[in-house]
Design a protein around this motif. Structure first.
Motif, mmCIF file in Angstrom:
data_model
loop_
_atom_site.group_PDB
_atom_site.id
_atom_site.type_symbol
_atom_site.label_atom_id
_atom_site.label_comp_id
_atom_site.label_asym_id
_atom_site.label_seq_id
_atom_site.Cartn_x
_atom_site.Cartn_y
_atom_site.Cartn_z
ATOM 1 N N LYS A 276 41.673 -7.314 6.928
ATOM 2 C CA LYS A 276 42.404 -8.870 7.467
ATOM 3 C C LYS A 276 43.382 -8.617 8.896
ATOM 4 O O LYS A 276 42.617 -9.277 9.540
ATOM 5 C CB LYS A 276 43.356 -9.825 7.055
ATOM 6 C CG LYS A 276 41.909 -10.461 5.602
ATOM 7 C CD LYS A 276 42.639 -11.400 5.174
ATOM 8 C CE LYS A 276 44.261 -11.436 4.351
ATOM 9 N NZ LYS A 276 43.824 -10.182 3.053
ATOM 10 N N LYS B 256 49.376 -1.419 1.992
ATOM 11 C CA LYS B 256 49.795 -1.916 0.134
ATOM 12 C C LYS B 256 49.542 -3.304 0.875
ATOM 13 O O LYS B 256 50.165 -4.325 1.983
ATOM 14 C CB LYS B 256 51.497 -1.440 0.784
ATOM 15 C CG LYS B 256 51.792 -0.570 -0.161
ATOM 16 C CD LYS B 256 51.656 -0.388 -1.169
ATOM 17 C CE LYS B 256 52.318 1.266 -2.220
ATOM 18 N NZ LYS B 256 51.610 2.286 -1.143
ATOM 19 N N LYS C 207 35.226 -2.737 6.474
ATOM 20 C CA LYS C 207 35.576 -1.654 6.221
ATOM 21 C C LYS C 207 33.668 -1.181 6.101
ATOM 22 O O LYS C 207 33.826 0.214 5.266
ATOM 23 C CB LYS C 207 36.138 -0.914 4.987
ATOM 24 C CG LYS C 207 37.647 -2.307 5.176
ATOM 25 C CD LYS C 207 38.506 -1.524 3.674
ATOM 26 C CE LYS C 207 39.883 -3.206 3.338
ATOM 27 N NZ LYS C 207 40.249 -1.963 2.622
ATOM 28 N N ALA D 73 36.258 -2.631 11.011
ATOM 29 C CA ALA D 73 37.406 -2.786 11.874
ATOM 30 C C ALA D 73 37.202 -1.505 12.828
ATOM 31 O O ALA D 73 38.432 -0.959 13.184
ATOM 32 C CB ALA D 73 38.907 -3.356 11.625
ATOM 33 N N VAL D 74 37.836 0.358 12.021
ATOM 34 C CA VAL D 74 37.877 1.160 12.011
ATOM 35 C C VAL D 74 37.028 1.392 13.387
ATOM 36 O O VAL D 74 37.533 1.581 14.500
ATOM 37 C CB VAL D 74 38.637 1.732 11.342
ATOM 38 C CG1 VAL D 74 37.891 3.326 11.339
ATOM 39 C CG2 VAL D 74 39.457 1.544 10.397
ATOM 40 N N THR E 117 43.475 -6.040 10.204
ATOM 41 C CA THR E 117 43.043 -4.914 10.906
ATOM 42 C C THR E 117 41.652 -4.775 11.902
ATOM 43 O O THR E 117 42.399 -5.146 13.019
ATOM 44 C CB THR E 117 43.063 -3.595 9.779
ATOM 45 O OG1 THR E 117 44.146 -2.894 9.353
ATOM 46 C CG2 THR E 117 42.511 -2.075 10.836
ATOM 47 N N THR F 64 49.406 -3.838 10.119
ATOM 48 C CA THR F 64 48.643 -3.476 8.637
ATOM 49 C C THR F 64 49.644 -2.503 7.847
ATOM 50 O O THR F 64 50.324 -1.599 8.111
ATOM 51 C CB THR F 64 47.305 -2.847 9.308
ATOM 52 O OG1 THR F 64 47.904 -1.490 9.907
ATOM 53 C CG2 THR F 64 46.968 -3.563 10.099
ATOM 54 N N GLY G 107 48.612 -13.097 2.614
ATOM 55 C CA GLY G 107 47.537 -13.883 1.043
ATOM 56 C C GLY G 107 48.028 -14.579 -0.021
ATOM 57 O O GLY G 107 49.624 -14.897 0.268
ATOM 58 N N PRO H 109 44.315 -9.388 -1.256
ATOM 59 C CA PRO H 109 45.282 -8.670 -0.401
ATOM 60 C C PRO H 109 44.353 -7.016 0.022
ATOM 61 O O PRO H 109 43.994 -6.667 -1.140
ATOM 62 C CB PRO H 109 46.525 -8.169 -1.248
ATOM 63 C CG PRO H 109 46.423 -9.528 -1.953
ATOM 64 C CD PRO H 109 44.995 -10.324 -2.386
ATOM 65 N N ASN H 110 44.603 -6.425 0.618
ATOM 66 C CA ASN H 110 43.705 -5.312 1.804
ATOM 67 C C ASN H 110 43.212 -4.936 1.965
ATOM 68 O O ASN H 110 41.943 -4.678 2.114
ATOM 69 C CB ASN H 110 44.434 -4.279 0.424
ATOM 70 C CG ASN H 110 45.093 -3.356 0.604
ATOM 71 O OD1 ASN H 110 45.565 -3.078 1.472
ATOM 72 N ND2 ASN H 110 45.297 -2.532 -0.651
ATOM 73 N N ALA H 111 42.082 -6.690 2.062
ATOM 74 C CA ALA H 111 41.345 -6.887 2.337
ATOM 75 C C ALA H 111 40.638 -6.009 3.682
ATOM 76 O O ALA H 111 39.713 -6.386 4.030
ATOM 77 C CB ALA H 111 40.485 -8.625 1.908
ATOM 78 N N GLN I 11 50.007 -7.634 1.141
ATOM 79 C CA GLN I 11 51.339 -8.493 0.655
ATOM 80 C C GLN I 11 52.071 -8.276 2.155
ATOM 81 O O GLN I 11 53.406 -8.198 2.000
ATOM 82 C CB GLN I 11 51.517 -9.102 -0.626
ATOM 83 C CG GLN I 11 49.942 -10.067 -1.084
ATOM 84 C CD GLN I 11 50.713 -10.411 -2.440
ATOM 85 O OE1 GLN I 11 52.107 -10.004 -2.721
ATOM 86 N NE2 GLN I 11 49.974 -10.732 -2.826
ATOM 87 N N THR I 12 51.434 -7.307 2.862
ATOM 88 C CA THR I 12 52.909 -7.077 3.772
ATOM 89 C C THR I 12 52.676 -8.564 5.041
ATOM 90 O O THR I 12 53.770 -8.019 5.808
ATOM 91 C CB THR I 12 52.596 -6.259 4.364
ATOM 92 O OG1 THR I 12 51.559 -6.023 4.675
ATOM 93 C CG2 THR I 12 53.033 -5.187 3.671
HETATM 94 N N1 LIG Z 1 38.207 2.276 6.884
HETATM 95 C C1 LIG Z 1 38.352 1.469 6.750
HETATM 96 N N2 LIG Z 1 39.915 0.686 6.295
HETATM 97 C C2 LIG Z 1 40.057 -0.127 7.099
HETATM 98 C C3 LIG Z 1 39.125 -1.035 7.621
HETATM 99 N N3 LIG Z 1 39.935 -1.965 7.727
HETATM 100 C C4 LIG Z 1 41.239 -1.862 7.436
HETATM 101 N N4 LIG Z 1 41.034 -0.612 6.191
HETATM 102 C C5 LIG Z 1 42.552 -0.691 5.903
HETATM 103 O O1 LIG Z 1 42.481 -1.368 4.684
HETATM 104 C C6 LIG Z 1 43.948 -1.071 4.461
HETATM 105 C C7 LIG Z 1 44.539 -2.503 4.387
HETATM 106 O O2 LIG Z 1 44.031 -3.316 5.125
HETATM 107 P P1 LIG Z 1 44.796 -4.266 6.044
HETATM 108 O O3 LIG Z 1 44.555 -5.463 7.266
HETATM 109 O O4 LIG Z 1 46.592 -4.614 5.955
HETATM 110 O O5 LIG Z 1 44.467 -5.496 5.151
HETATM 111 P P2 LIG Z 1 45.114 -7.476 5.200
HETATM 112 O O6 LIG Z 1 43.667 -7.968 4.545
HETATM 113 O O7 LIG Z 1 45.563 -7.865 6.003
HETATM 114 O O8 LIG Z 1 46.047 -7.114 4.090
HETATM 115 P P3 LIG Z 1 47.301 -8.203 3.718
HETATM 116 O O9 LIG Z 1 48.614 -8.120 4.704
HETATM 117 O O10 LIG Z 1 48.273 -7.619 2.193
HETATM 118 O O11 LIG Z 1 47.003 -9.730 2.862
HETATM 119 C C8 LIG Z 1 44.881 -0.061 5.482
HETATM 120 O O12 LIG Z 1 44.918 0.798 4.901
HETATM 121 C C9 LIG Z 1 43.302 -0.471 6.340
HETATM 122 O O13 LIG Z 1 43.743 0.815 7.036
HETATM 123 C C10 LIG Z 1 37.894 -0.556 8.028
HETATM 124 O O14 LIG Z 1 37.592 -1.864 9.120
HETATM 125 N N5 LIG Z 1 38.000 1.053 7.956
#
Ligand SMILES: Nc1nc2c(ncn2[C@@H]2O[C@H](COP(=O)(O)OP(=O)(O)OP(=O)(O)O)[C@@H](O)[C@H]2O)c(=O)[nH]1
Length: 298
Positions: free
Chosen positions: A24, A42, A128, A158-159, A26, A39, A68, A20-22, A44-45
């Protein structure tokens, strides 16, 4: 395909996995260039399996967005895990996402072990990268490459967009030779209603994720085009009357904000002015009831 040394057309399915939060969702958004997966900051959304189709002259990459894998505590949790495993077994390329700014941990080792059993090509994606300096990134790339047998290890942000195109190139390279899978104009396989419901859910969760992280579901009942306007009627489901009060807020002030935020996002997605009619309803313990789950699209 031709026999004059041209590269064969490639097409296939890919997905991103990771704890979670990795990052994916974004990353999926950055690749597709449109807000499709949802995105949040938090875990697992991501609920729905959403496909995006990336067209190139010699390839087609179909991205599948999975939730996730997590410890199932409810029927919904079990359904989600089944969905994840099923998706994993059907794709050609899997990108295991590991954030650059967090140490490789037990969760990553667990997922790597699970992936080793699959037929898919597994890449490690260090996400990230904008959050760390070069030294830390080099250490993380090393730690990740020692985690398992990956076809490649690709750092991305991704940002900032750094290396996102490269990642797509690398993933495409591992797709099998195949005829085109989807028509040229297809960007996503999901009906608009699913995307709209996700945007409303995201807006409804804003600010109350700690209180009701997994208790909100949204069903779009109707989308009616009317001249230059799209009228959208949607129900926001919660599990208990107390949650309904939270979502609506004092004198409906919160619900009004949710409506405004969701409407802006939907207008951006559809490119048309939107009238949004939201109703909050209680569906008792919807997470535990198979019938309710089906109705809510799980
Ligand atoms: N600075 C930065 N933050 C990022 C990047 N990618 C994602 N984030 C941040 O990391 C957090 C989690 O990103 P998500 O893309 O929601 O992660 P996920 O893996 O889809 O999470 P789950 O839905 O929980 O499985 C968010 O607050 C994003 O803004 C990046 O490349 N750079």
């Amino acid at each position: 395909m031709s026999d004059r040394g041209e590269r064969p057309y490639r097409a296939g399915f890919a997905c991103f996995v990771g704890r979670p939060n990795a990052g994916k969702s974004t990353l999926t958004n950055a690749i597709v260039g449109q807000k499709i997966a949802i995105t949040s900051n938090k875990p697992q959304t991501t609920r729905h399996v959403i496909r995006a189709v990336l067209h190139r002259p010699d390839s087609q990459l179909v991205l599948v967005d999975t939730p996730g894998l997590h410890r199932p505590r409810t029927l919904l949790g079990e359904r989600l895990n089944d969905l994840v495993r099923q998706t994993w077994s059907e794709v050609d390329v899997i990108g295991l996402c590991i954030p650059a700014d967090e140490a490789v941990g037990r969760g990553d080792r667990f997922i790597t072990g699970e992936l080793a059993e699959l037929k898919a090509t597994v890449l490690a994606v260090v996400t990230k990268t904008d959050l760390v300096d070069k030294k830390r990134l080099a250490e993380q790339l090393l730690a990740v490459s020692e985690l398992g047998e990956f076809a490649a290890v690709v750092p991305v942000s991704a940002v900032s967009g750094h290396q996102v195109d490269t990642l797509v190139d690398v993933m495409t390279g591992y797709l099998p030779p195949s005829p085109q899978l989807y028509p040229d104009d297809m960007l996503t396989e999901d009906p608009e209603q699913v995307l709209v419901a996700e945007l409303i859910r995201e807006a409804a969760l804003e600010g109350v994720r700690d209180e009701l992280p997994h208790s909100i579901a949204v069903v779009v009942e109707e989308m009616v085009p009317e001249g230059q306007l799209m009228k959208i009627y949607a129900d926001v489901y919660v599990e208990r009357p107390s949650q309904k009060a939270i979502v609506i807020g004092h004198r409906a002030s919160r619900l009004k904000d949710v409506g405004i935020r969701a409407r802006r996002q939907i207008e951006e997605l559809l490119g048309i002015r939107v009238y949004l009619d939201l109703h909050v309803r209680v569906a008792k313990d919807w997470q535990r009831d198979p019938k309710q789950l089906r109705k809510l699209g799980f």
